[in-house]
Structures are given as C-alpha cells and as structure tokens.
Design a protein around this motif. Structure first.
Motif, PDB file in Angstrom:
ATOM      1  N   ILE A  20     -11.177  27.837 -10.525  1.00 37.45           N
ATOM      2  CA  ILE A  20     -11.397  26.928 -11.648  1.00 37.45           C
ATOM      3  C   ILE A  20     -10.102  26.231 -12.046  1.00 37.45           C
ATOM      4  N   LEU A  21      -8.972  26.943 -11.967  1.00 32.48           N
ATOM      5  CA  LEU A  21      -7.673  26.319 -12.268  1.00 32.48           C
ATOM      6  C   LEU A  21      -7.320  25.262 -11.226  1.00 32.48           C
ATOM      7  N   HIS A  22      -7.658  25.539  -9.972  1.00 34.06           N
ATOM      8  CA  HIS A  22      -7.420  24.540  -8.924  1.00 34.06           C
ATOM      9  C   HIS A  22      -8.273  23.295  -9.169  1.00 34.06           C
ATOM     10  N   TYR A  23      -9.527  23.477  -9.576  1.00 33.35           N
ATOM     11  CA  TYR A  23     -10.383  22.336  -9.901  1.00 33.35           C
ATOM     12  C   TYR A  23      -9.746  21.477 -10.997  1.00 33.35           C
ATOM     13  N   HIS A  40      -6.582  21.259 -11.872  1.00 31.42           N
ATOM     14  CA  HIS A  40      -5.389  20.587 -11.368  1.00 31.42           C
ATOM     15  C   HIS A  40      -5.754  19.391 -10.499  1.00 31.42           C
ATOM     16  N   ILE A  41      -6.724  19.561  -9.610  1.00 33.28           N
ATOM     17  CA  ILE A  41      -7.124  18.477  -8.707  1.00 33.28           C
ATOM     18  C   ILE A  41      -7.682  17.297  -9.498  1.00 33.28           C
ATOM     19  N   HIS A  49       2.142  10.011 -17.267  1.00 35.37           N
ATOM     20  CA  HIS A  49       3.080  11.102 -17.507  1.00 35.37           C
ATOM     21  C   HIS A  49       2.380  12.324 -18.111  1.00 35.37           C
ATOM     22  N   VAL A  50       1.545  12.095 -19.113  1.00 28.25           N
ATOM     23  CA  VAL A  50       0.862  13.206 -19.781  1.00 28.25           C
ATOM     24  C   VAL A  50      -0.060  13.933 -18.812  1.00 28.25           C
ATOM     25  N   CYS A  51      -0.852  13.188 -18.064  1.00 32.51           N
ATOM     26  CA  CYS A  51      -1.771  13.813 -17.106  1.00 32.51           C
ATOM     27  C   CYS A  51      -1.014  14.563 -16.018  1.00 32.51           C
ATOM     28  N   ALA A  52       0.121  14.010 -15.579  1.00 33.91           N
ATOM     29  CA  ALA A  52       0.919  14.687 -14.557  1.00 33.91           C
ATOM     30  C   ALA A  52       1.441  16.024 -15.065  1.00 33.91           C
ATOM     31  N   ILE A  53       1.905  16.054 -16.304  1.00 30.94           N
ATOM     32  CA  ILE A  53       2.448  17.288 -16.865  1.00 30.94           C
ATOM     33  C   ILE A  53       1.349  18.331 -17.061  1.00 30.94           C
ATOM     34  N   VAL A  54       0.212  17.920 -17.614  1.00 31.66           N
ATOM     35  CA  VAL A  54      -0.888  18.867 -17.819  1.00 31.66           C
ATOM     36  C   VAL A  54      -1.401  19.368 -16.472  1.00 31.66           C
ATOM     37  N   HIS A  89       0.914  21.929 -15.175  1.00 28.71           N
ATOM     38  CA  HIS A  89       0.709  23.192 -15.890  1.00 28.71           C
ATOM     39  C   HIS A  89      -0.444  23.988 -15.282  1.00 28.71           C
ATOM     40  N   PHE A  90      -1.576  23.335 -15.025  1.00 27.02           N
ATOM     41  CA  PHE A  90      -2.713  24.032 -14.410  1.00 27.02           C
ATOM     42  C   PHE A  90      -2.374  24.474 -12.984  1.00 27.02           C
ATOM     43  N   GLN A  91      -1.646  23.629 -12.260  1.00 23.44           N
ATOM     44  CA  GLN A  91      -1.215  23.989 -10.913  1.00 23.44           C
ATOM     45  C   GLN A  91      -0.352  25.238 -10.944  1.00 23.44           C
ATOM     46  N   MET A  92       0.573  25.300 -11.893  1.00 24.35           N
ATOM     47  CA  MET A  92       1.465  26.446 -12.041  1.00 24.35           C
ATOM     48  C   MET A  92       0.677  27.724 -12.349  1.00 24.35           C
TER      49      MET A  92
END
Length: 344
Positions: free
Chosen positions: A233-236, A238-239, A273-278, A281-284
């Motif tokens: 679910i976290l990968h979803y 992030h993608i 920028h905001v979407c990239a950071i969030v 975070h999910f990717q991490m």
C-alpha cells in the motif's frame, strides 16, 4: 526586524531577460543581477520563487534527521545490509537542499542561473541512483532475486544516472564548447518546448528503469515469490504521487489555464515540489518496512551488499556528476555579462 530591512523589489516578466522567464508566470520576478544577500533576503518576501525554496528547504531537515538517526546507530557501519539505506537517505537530503539553493541563488546572473540548475539536475539524478541502490537491496520480488536483471541492475542504473545528468544539462544550452553561442548564456537553437521534452525524458527514463522490479512486483506479479506483503500500500501511494509529480512538472498546470493568477501561490512547480516530497516520504516508509520485514530472507538468499554495489557506486556517481557539471559550467564562468543590466 525584517521591517527595518529594505527587501529587494520584484519585477514583471517584461522587465527581466528572457532566460529568466517561466511559462505562464507574469509577475514576482527578482532582479536578474541580484546579490547573494538580496537572494537570501528574498526568502522572506513573496516572489514567484519563495515557495519553491521553502517547500524543499524545510523537508531537507526532516530527511536529515532520518539520516542522522540511522548513521548514529553504532552498528550501521559494521552492517553492510544498512548501507543502501544510508545512500538513499543521503540522496533524499541532497536533492531538496540543492534544489532550494538553486532556486535561491538562480537570479544572481544568467550564468549563475544555468550553473545552479546544473547542480539541481545532478542532485536529482543522484537521487534516482539512491533509489536504484535501495531497490536493488530490498525491493526486488523474491522470484527476481539473483536473476539477470538483479545482477546487471546497479551498473545500468549508474549509466542511466550519468545519461540523466548529461541530457538534463544539455537541455539548457546544448553541449559546452560545441553548441554554446558566443554569449554562452542563451538557449541553444532548439525550442524551449523541445528542451522541456528532453528534460522530462532525462528524468523519466532512469525512473522507469529503476522501478521495473517494483512495477512488476506491485502490478504484474502473481503467485509464489511475489513478495506481496503489507508494504504494498505504501508503494502504491509513492507511485501515485510520482506520476502526479511528473504530470505537474510537464504540464505547467494550473498557471497555464490562467496566466498571472498563480504567480505567487499555487503554480505547478510549487505543487511539483510538495508532491515530490510527500512521495519521497512514502517511498522512504516503504523501503524501511521492506528492509525490516525481508531482512532475514534477503540476507540468506540475495546477492551480498558490498561497498562496490552501495557506497562505492554512490561515490562514483557523485564524482562523475561533478565532472559533468564542471564541464558544462566552465564556459559560463568566463562568459561576459550580456544582459545589459547593472549589477546590484
């Protein structure tokens, strides 16, 4: 205190040279020959770059805190299994920090603008390699571990990163000593739209390759060996955010629909920028969870993590990227100021 300091004035699009223009952004431009002090002071006033800077500068400290918590663990340097995570977290700190610095100081001159974004592109390509190294270590589905792609993955990812940096830098002025014009600060003959397309390709290609094992694991894999665990679910998430980030970067929406209405707040680069950071975070979170839950199996069955396929590859990438940036920057360092504007 700030009210006692005279903040730099801002300009409209027809008051600054074309090299500083942003698509569908009409106002809020800083002086194109700003001093370093003026650039720093502009952080505390509303310009069309203010939120671009803060949306990456503030998250840098969160990522740095995550990195420090890992590095300060006494066993991390004795445990090669954690080295890919260190590389990834380092890349997560570098790309927003370099981005915020590039946006801050990009109005010191036309030459400085190009050089700042050369570094920005290099940092983003390093982040793509950091993602590849950590995917190689923790993300590959069980049935692909030790396969041909797994064995060739890191060398190809490194080459993709070098390709990304070269192509992204090329989109600004062409190749140094070959395409740069006499002024060495203007775009090459290719149109801005074609340059933007090449830049999208420069970053999309490494992302697409890096995510082959993840896309297969999440969307295509069936049956045994697919590593279908609670991390999916976290990968979803992030993608989904990665694709939204790419869309915002390429589309220039919403400002394209109403030029001038989103100059200060809400334009696509801020949302990007905001979407990239969030998304990062999910990717991490997904990577850390996969690392913990799969550690025993991967330690017993996967290719061992070594200096060469983790820290060493990252160090080589940094060195090569810096050489590329230096080669693209050298003609600019000796180029005269031709914008016709006085220094501040």
């Amino acid at each position: 205190m700030l009210c006692l300091i005279k903040l730099p004035r801002v300009f409209s699009i027809n008051q600054v040279p074309k090299v500083f223009h942003e698509d569908s952004i009409i106002s809020g431009y800083r002086h194109p020959r700003s001093s370093a002090i003026d650039c720093i002071l502009s952080l505390f006033q509303m310009t069309n770059e203010t939120l671009n800077i803060w949306t990456h500068f503030l998250p840098t400290w969160y990522f740095l805190w995550k990195l420090v918590t890992v590095v300060l663990m006494q066993w991390v340097w004795q445990d090669p299994f954690t080295w890919p995570l260190v590389v990834f977290l380092l890349s997560c700190c570098i790309y927003p920090l370099v981005s915020s610095c590039a946006h801050t100081f990009s109005t010191m001159s036309a030459q400085a603008r190009h050089i700042c974004f050369f570094f920005d592109y290099g940092a983003l390509s390093f982040y793509s390699l950091g993602s590849a190294i950590v995917y190689y270590a923790y993300i590959f589905p069980d049935k692909w571990v030790n396969g041909v792609l797994h064995q060739c993955y890191i060398p190809i990812a490194l080459l993709n990163t070098i390709f990304c940096t070269i192509l992204a830098c090329y989109t600004r002025l062409g190749f140094p000593f070959l395409h740069y014009n006499n002024d060495a600060v203007k775009r090459m003959p290719a149109s801005p739209k074609f340059s933007k397309l090449l830049r999208v390709i420069a970053f999309a290609f490494p992302y697409a390759f890096d995510n082959i094992p993840l896309f297969y694991r999440v969307f295509l894999c069936e049956g045994e060996g697919c590593t279908d665990n609670e991390t999916i679910i976290l990968h979803y998430q992030h993608i989904a955010l990665a694709f939204l980030t790419s869309f915002l970067f390429a589309s220039h929406l919403p400002e394209r629909l109403a030029p001038g209405s989103f100059d200060y707040i809400g334009h696509s680069h801020q949302l990007f920028h905001v979407c990239a950071i969030v998304g990062t975070h999910f990717q991490m979170q997904a990577i850390e969870q996969d690392m913990v839950t799969r550690r025993s199996w991967l330690s017993a069955n996967s290719i061992p993590i070594t200096f060469a396929n983790s820290l060493g590859t990252a160090l080589l990438c940094v060195v090569v990227n810096l050489i590329i940036i230096l080669l693209f920057s050298l003609p600019l360092l000796s180029a005269p100021n031709t914008d016709g504007l006085p220094a501040k």
